[in-house]
Design an enzyme around this catalytic site. Sequence first.
Site, PDB file in Angstrom:
ATOM      1  N   HIS A  70       0.884  -1.266   0.008  1.00 17.88           N
ATOM      2  CA  HIS A  70      -0.002   0.041  -0.165  1.00 17.88           C
ATOM      3  C   HIS A  70       0.746   1.111  -0.052  1.00 17.88           C
ATOM      4  CE1 HIS A  70       0.891  -1.076   3.961  1.00 17.88           C
ATOM      5  NE2 HIS A  70      -0.193  -1.950   4.113  1.00 17.88           N
ATOM      6  N   HIS A  74       4.325   1.696   7.345  1.00 16.01           N
ATOM      7  CA  HIS A  74       4.232   0.904   8.542  1.00 16.01           C
ATOM      8  C   HIS A  74       5.538   1.040   9.391  1.00 16.01           C
ATOM      9  CE1 HIS A  74       0.822  -1.753   7.862  1.00 16.01           C
ATOM     10  NE2 HIS A  74       0.845  -1.461   6.530  1.00 16.01           N
ATOM     11  N   HIS A 108       4.893  -7.053   1.729  1.00 16.34           N
ATOM     12  CA  HIS A 108       5.382  -7.442   2.996  1.00 16.34           C
ATOM     13  C   HIS A 108       4.431  -8.516   3.525  1.00 16.34           C
ATOM     14  CE1 HIS A 108       2.521  -3.893   3.488  1.00 16.34           C
ATOM     15  NE2 HIS A 108       2.293  -4.606   4.593  1.00 16.34           N
ATOM     16  N   CYS A 122       2.104  -2.037  15.446  1.00 15.86           N
ATOM     17  CA  CYS A 122       2.087  -1.436  14.217  1.00 15.86           C
ATOM     18  C   CYS A 122       1.568  -0.090  14.279  1.00 15.86           C
ATOM     19  CB  CYS A 122       1.279  -2.379  13.248  1.00 15.86           C
ATOM     20  SG  CYS A 122       1.514  -1.715  11.515  1.00 15.86           S
TER      21      CYS A 122
END
Length: 154
Positions: A70, A74, A108, A122
């Site tokens: 995306h 993160h 990922h 996260c």
Amino acid sequence: MDARTSRFTRKFRAGGAFGWDDVDVLAYKEAGGAPFRAVTRQVLFEEAEQGCQLRYFEVAPGGHTTLERHEHVHAVLVLRGRGAALIGDEVREIGEHDLCRIPPMTWHQFRAADDAPLGFLCLVSSERDRPQLPSDADLAALRTDPAVAAFLRI
């Protein structure tokens, strides 16, 4: 005062049910479309004024997150257990206190060890795009690396 906005809440419990009091344990994703196995999430902070969300994910032994990418970044901190992660074209073993940064548009996936959970915090932007799943062409490109091909769970 709501548990999400109180200054002092969420007593941590490390016993049998790892997590925080008064924080719901949620499904990782809605059913269908995105393959994963044995993952839950907890939203610890939803801070619109700071523009971020802090979440805790728990991957049960042998489980894995969805392979995705995306546009948002993160920041991950492993809190407990061990496993492995694919970030881009690199697979690494990860464990307690390891840090992972996932740049924008980078494939990922996280996997727990077969005999241990993998729990991680996260941090993401409150405003973020929806995950993209790999196409057949994306999977073919990822699988050209034998280490990545052996790691993937889809």
